[in-house]
Scaffold this active site. Structure first.
Site, PDB file in Angstrom:
ATOM      1  N   LEU A   1       0.868  -1.172   0.000  1.00 48.15           N
ATOM      2  CA  LEU A   1       0.000   0.000   0.000  1.00 48.15           C
ATOM      3  C   LEU A   1       0.908   1.227   0.000  1.00 48.15           C
ATOM      4  O   LEU A   1       1.956   1.227   0.640  1.00 48.15           O
ATOM      5  CB  LEU A   1      -0.897   0.019   1.247  1.00 48.15           C
ATOM      6  CG  LEU A   1      -1.915  -1.117   1.397  1.00 48.15           C
ATOM      7  CD1 LEU A   1      -2.677  -0.960   2.712  1.00 48.15           C
ATOM      8  CD2 LEU A   1      -2.879  -1.153   0.225  1.00 48.15           C
ATOM      9  N   ASP A   2       0.491   2.275  -0.716  1.00 47.57           N
ATOM     10  CA  ASP A   2       1.257   3.512  -0.692  1.00 47.57           C
ATOM     11  C   ASP A   2       1.409   3.998   0.744  1.00 47.57           C
ATOM     12  O   ASP A   2       0.582   3.684   1.612  1.00 47.57           O
ATOM     13  CB  ASP A   2       0.542   4.599  -1.502  1.00 47.57           C
ATOM     14  CG  ASP A   2       0.467   4.276  -2.980  1.00 47.57           C
ATOM     15  OD1 ASP A   2       1.297   3.475  -3.447  1.00 47.57           O
ATOM     16  OD2 ASP A   2      -0.432   4.807  -3.655  1.00 47.57           O
ATOM     17  N   LYS A   3       2.432   4.776   0.993  1.00 57.70           N
ATOM     18  CA  LYS A   3       2.698   5.297   2.332  1.00 57.70           C
ATOM     19  C   LYS A   3       1.452   5.922   2.940  1.00 57.70           C
ATOM     20  O   LYS A   3       1.121   5.675   4.103  1.00 57.70           O
ATOM     21  CB  LYS A   3       3.830   6.324   2.276  1.00 57.70           C
ATOM     22  CG  LYS A   3       4.113   7.013   3.605  1.00 57.70           C
ATOM     23  CD  LYS A   3       5.197   8.059   3.470  1.00 57.70           C
ATOM     24  CE  LYS A   3       5.436   8.803   4.775  1.00 57.70           C
ATOM     25  NZ  LYS A   3       6.475   9.850   4.656  1.00 57.70           N
TER      26      LYS A   3
ATOM     27  N   THR B   1      -1.700   5.524   2.096  1.00 60.23           N
ATOM     28  CA  THR B   1      -2.925   4.728   2.004  1.00 60.23           C
ATOM     29  C   THR B   1      -2.990   3.795   3.200  1.00 60.23           C
ATOM     30  O   THR B   1      -2.014   3.125   3.532  1.00 60.23           O
ATOM     31  CB  THR B   1      -2.950   3.905   0.704  1.00 60.23           C
ATOM     32  OG1 THR B   1      -2.937   4.796  -0.416  1.00 60.23           O
ATOM     33  CG2 THR B   1      -4.193   3.035   0.624  1.00 60.23           C
TER      34      THR B   1
ATOM     35  N   ARG C   1      -5.828   5.471  -7.921  1.00 63.53           N
ATOM     36  CA  ARG C   1      -5.639   6.918  -7.978  1.00 63.53           C
ATOM     37  C   ARG C   1      -5.597   7.418  -9.420  1.00 63.53           C
ATOM     38  O   ARG C   1      -6.207   8.437  -9.770  1.00 63.53           O
ATOM     39  CB  ARG C   1      -4.362   7.300  -7.235  1.00 63.53           C
ATOM     40  CG  ARG C   1      -4.413   6.961  -5.747  1.00 63.53           C
ATOM     41  CD  ARG C   1      -3.033   6.977  -5.109  1.00 63.53           C
ATOM     42  NE  ARG C   1      -2.423   8.302  -5.193  1.00 63.53           N
ATOM     43  CZ  ARG C   1      -1.150   8.542  -4.898  1.00 63.53           C
ATOM     44  NH1 ARG C   1      -0.353   7.543  -4.529  1.00 63.53           N
ATOM     45  NH2 ARG C   1      -0.662   9.768  -4.994  1.00 63.53           N
TER      46      ARG C   1
END
Length: 353
Positions: free
Chosen positions: A152-154, A156, A274
Site C-alpha cells: 500500500l502507498d505510504k 494509504t 488513484r
C-alpha cells in the site's frame, strides 16, 4: 575442523545429497530443486543458494540456476540457516487483525512506509514486523524477514497480509499475481473522490505506464512498450448532495461535488485506483499527485466540508477489505478494516454540510 559439540546452532549448515531420477532429464536445476525441496524453499531462495555456490552437481559447483539436469546426477547441497535480516527490528505499534505461524494480517495506518528504501531506511512496516514476529519468522529467500506480497502507498491505510514463511510467501505471491481471476483473492478499497460518476457502478479498463517522471503513473496507449493491463471496478456508495456545493436543497441543484466510492481491483498496478479515478474525472480527495487540479473545488464547499477537504493531509484512500485462501489450510479468510479516524471525519463533514 570445528568441534561439533561446540558448534554455534545459528551457524549450522544442513548437508544434503540428492540423486536425480529419469523425471529430471532436461529440467532446469532451480526448477527441479524447488519441486524436490518442497514448500519451505521458494524458487527465488533456491536460485540465490545456487548463485552463492551452495549447490554442486557431480562434485563441481553449479552456479547457473538454468543448468539442465540429466538422470542420475548427484547433487550436494549446503543449506544455511536463514541469515539475519538486513533491516533491524523496531518497536513500532501495529494493529494486528490476525496472526498464525504462516502469516500476519495488519491494518496499516496512513504514513507508514511498507519497505525500507532510499529516504526510508528505518521506521517502516518491515522494521515493525521484524520486531513483532521475532523468531517466528522462518525466513524468506534465506533471510529472516517478512515476505511482502503486496503493498500500500505510504499514505494509504488499510488491510495487508504479510508472509512469515517461504511457503506462505510463494502461495500468496501466486494469488496476488493472478489478481483473483481464479476467485481466491478479493481486494476492495474505499475512496472519497471529487465529483460523482454518472453511473452508480462501472469499470475502468485502461493500461498504465510511466508518466513524465519516474514515480507517477499515467494512462497510456495499449501499444506502448511500458503499457500494463489495468482494470478497476467501482461502485458509488454515497453521493454528497447539493447542499455540499451551494447550501441549496438537493431538489434545486442535484449536482454533487464529492462522493464515496468502493473500488475493486482486477489488476494491481502502482497507483492504479488513484490514476484510474483521475482518468474518469474523479480524482481522490487530497491526492497530491493526481488531484492537484481539483484542489480549488474545496472553495465551493460549505462548512464544515470546506475546511475538512482543504486541510485533509493525504489521499483519502483506504484498503477496506482483503479476502484470500490461507496458503496452507486453503481456508478462505476475510478481513475488513473500518475507515480510519481522519477519513471518517472527512465523510462526516461532507454529510453535515
Amino acid at each position: 575442523m570445528r568441534d561439533p559439540d561446540k558448534e554455534d546452532p545459528a551457524e549450522l549448515i544442513v548437508f544434503l545429497r540428492l540423486e536425480t531420477g529419469p523425471d529430471a532429464a532436461g529440467r532446469r536445476l532451480d526448477q527441479w530443486l524447488t519441486h524436490t525441496l518442497g514448500a519451505d524453499f521458494s524458487r527465488s531462495r533456491v536460485q540465490a543458494l545456487i548463485r552463492q555456490g551452495a549447490v554442486a552437481v557431480g562434485g563441481k559447483p553449479a552456479d547457473d540456476p538454468g543448468r539442465k539436469l540429466k538422470a542420475g546426477d548427484v547433487l550436494d547441497l549446503n543449506l544455511p540457516e536463514p541469515e539475519a535480516a538486513e533491516p533491524v527490528g523496531e518497536d513500532i505499534p501495529l494493529d494486528i487483525l490476525y496472526e498464525d505461524a504462516e502469516l500476519v494480517v495488519i491494518n496499516k495506518p496512513a504514513g507508514l512506509v511498507v519497505h525500507p528504501g532510499a529516504g526510508n531506511e528505518t521506521g517502516t512496516l518491515v522494521n515493525a514486523l521484524i520486531h513483532h514476529c521475532g523468531d517466528t519468522l522462518s525466513g524468506i529467500g534465506g533471510v529472516k524477514r517478512p515476505g511482502i506480497v503486496h503493498r500500500l502507498d505510504k499514505e494509504t491505510s488499510g488491510v495487508m497480509v504479510v508472509a512469515k514463511t517461504d511457503r506462505a510467501h510463494r502461495a500468496l505471491s501466486e494469488a496476488f499475481a493472478d489478481h483473483g481471476r481464479t476467485g481466491d483473492l478479493q481486494r476492495a478499497y474505499v475512496a472519497a473522490v471529487w465529483g460523482a460518476p454518472e453511473r452508480n457502478a462501472g469499470t475502468v479498463d485502461a493500461p498504465l505506464g510511466r508518466a513524465a517522471d519516474r514515480v507517477r503513473r499515467a494512462v497510456v496507449p495499449a501499444g506502448r512498450s511500458d503499457a500494463r493491463h489495468a482494470v478497476t471496478h467501482y461502485k458509488v456508495l454515497e453521493r454528497f448532495g447539493a447542499s455540499v456545493v451551494t447550501g441549496k436543497p438537493v431538489g434545486q441543484n442535484p449536482t454533487a461535488l464529492a462522493s464515496l466510492v468502493q473500488c475493486e481491483l482486477e489488476t494491481g498496478r502502482t497507483h492504479q485506483i488513484r490514476v484510474h479515478m483521475a482518468h474518469i474525472g474523479h480524482p481522490v480527495v487530497g491526492d497530491p499527485d493526481y488531484g492537484q487540479a481539483f484542489r480549488t473545488k474545496a472553495n465551493r464547499l460549505v462548512e464544515p466540508a470546506r475546511t475538512a477537504a482543504k486541510t485533509f493531509p493525504r489521499q483519502a484512500l483506504h484498503a477496506q477489505l482483503l479476502a484470500f485462501n490461507h496458503p496452507v489450510t486453503g481456508e478462505m479468510m476475510r478481513f475488513e478494516a473500518p475507515l480510519p479516524a481522519d477519513m471518517a471525519e472527512l465523510v462526516t463533514a461532507f454529510r453535515a454540510s
